[in-house]
Design an enzyme around this catalytic site. Structure first.
Site, PDB file in Angstrom:
ATOM      1  N   LEU A  68     -30.833   8.809  29.887  1.00 10.38           N
ATOM      2  CA  LEU A  68     -31.903   8.470  30.826  1.00 10.38           C
ATOM      3  C   LEU A  68     -31.567   7.194  31.597  1.00 10.38           C
ATOM      4  O   LEU A  68     -30.724   6.403  31.177  1.00 10.38           O
ATOM      5  CB  LEU A  68     -33.225   8.327  30.061  1.00 10.38           C
ATOM      6  CG  LEU A  68     -33.662   9.600  29.327  1.00 10.38           C
ATOM      7  CD1 LEU A  68     -34.778   9.313  28.339  1.00 10.38           C
ATOM      8  CD2 LEU A  68     -34.088  10.678  30.314  1.00 10.38           C
ATOM      9  N   PRO A  69     -32.235   6.978  32.746  1.00 16.02           N
ATOM     10  CA  PRO A  69     -31.849   5.878  33.641  1.00 16.02           C
ATOM     11  C   PRO A  69     -32.041   4.464  33.090  1.00 16.02           C
ATOM     12  O   PRO A  69     -31.267   3.567  33.416  1.00 16.02           O
ATOM     13  CB  PRO A  69     -32.738   6.087  34.876  1.00 16.02           C
ATOM     14  CG  PRO A  69     -33.168   7.509  34.816  1.00 16.02           C
ATOM     15  CD  PRO A  69     -33.240   7.854  33.363  1.00 16.02           C
ATOM     16  N   THR A  90     -27.790   3.546  28.881  1.00 16.43           N
ATOM     17  CA  THR A  90     -27.400   2.141  28.824  1.00 16.43           C
ATOM     18  C   THR A  90     -28.655   1.299  29.010  1.00 16.43           C
ATOM     19  O   THR A  90     -29.274   1.304  30.070  1.00 16.43           O
ATOM     20  CB  THR A  90     -26.365   1.809  29.923  1.00 16.43           C
ATOM     21  OG1 THR A  90     -25.176   2.564  29.675  1.00 16.43           O
ATOM     22  CG2 THR A  90     -26.024   0.323  29.928  1.00 16.43           C
ATOM     23  N   LYS A 144     -20.984  -1.900  25.046  1.00 22.27           N
ATOM     24  CA  LYS A 144     -21.037  -1.451  26.439  1.00 22.27           C
ATOM     25  C   LYS A 144     -21.090  -2.654  27.376  1.00 22.27           C
ATOM     26  O   LYS A 144     -20.452  -2.668  28.433  1.00 22.27           O
ATOM     27  CB  LYS A 144     -22.251  -0.541  26.655  1.00 22.27           C
ATOM     28  CG  LYS A 144     -22.447  -0.051  28.094  1.00 22.27           C
ATOM     29  CD  LYS A 144     -21.323   0.861  28.560  1.00 22.27           C
ATOM     30  CE  LYS A 144     -21.450   1.250  30.030  1.00 22.27           C
ATOM     31  NZ  LYS A 144     -22.450   2.284  30.273  1.00 22.27           N
TER      32      LYS A 144
END
Length: 194
Positions: A67-68, A98, A173
């Site tokens: 998801l965004p 992220t 990340k």
């Protein structure tokens, strides 16, 4: 109810390819996106298009999210009709979105209180790598869940790293992005060879 399925929520540029690869090895396999036409590009006749997030939670023991932002992640998990409100026992969520490390830890802790296992597992790569199953996946969460889902993770990525406990995937990340941006800057300034 039987929650033997594996599900995928979020069929955007990255999620679509990931879902198509996961659907080849997971049965039964459920997919869902808030935009109904996003499911039109799914490949595989055996993919079950879920009618809602609630349906996903009722039919799956393992759900992947792509998801965004944290806003959408929390809405899908904790919102009205969200996963946490409908989950059957022993549900696990692997979130490939992220988001901020502190958000991931907070979501993990909230879900742990409800008996739901949550791992942050952000991805690195472009849409073509999502489509051909060669993403990098950085897993933060239970080692037991990591070991139990290697088959599913391998369907989506070729470089899969266990980074540590909750939040460690998002931390890795962030480091990955910093290194990428430094290299991009140095290349632009011609300080390192192309």
């Amino acid at each position: 109810m039987n929650n033997s399925g594996v599900g995928f929520i979020g069929l955007g540029q990255m999620g679509l390819g990931m879902a198509n690869n996961l659907g080849q090895i997971a049965q039964p396999f459920y997919a869902y996106d808030v935009l109904s036409d996003a499911t039109d590009k799914l490949q595989g006749k055996d993919i079950i298009i879920a009618s809602s997030v609630t349906s996903m939670a009722e039919n799956c023991h393992l759900i992947f999210l792509c998801l965004p932002s944290a806003k959408e992640v929390k809405e899908v998990i904790f919102g009205a009709g969200g996963i946490a409100n409908s989950a059957l026992p022993n549900l696990s969520i692997i979130d490939t979105s992220t988001i901020d490390r502190t958000e991931a830890i907070s979501i993990h802790n909230q879900l742990a209180n409800q008996g739901i296992t949550y791992a942050d597992c952000p991805i690195s790569g472009l849409p073509f790598r999502a489509a051909n199953g060669t993403l990098t996946l950085m897993f933060g969460g239970s080692q037991e869940l990591f070991n139990a889902t290697k088959k599913e993770l391998n369907a989506m990525g070729e470089f899969i790293i266990y980074c540590g406990e909750s939040g460690a995937g998002q931390m890795m990340k962030a480091v990955n992005n910093i290194i990428y941006n430094i290299n991009k800057f140095l290349l632009k300034k011609r300080m390192i060879p192309a």
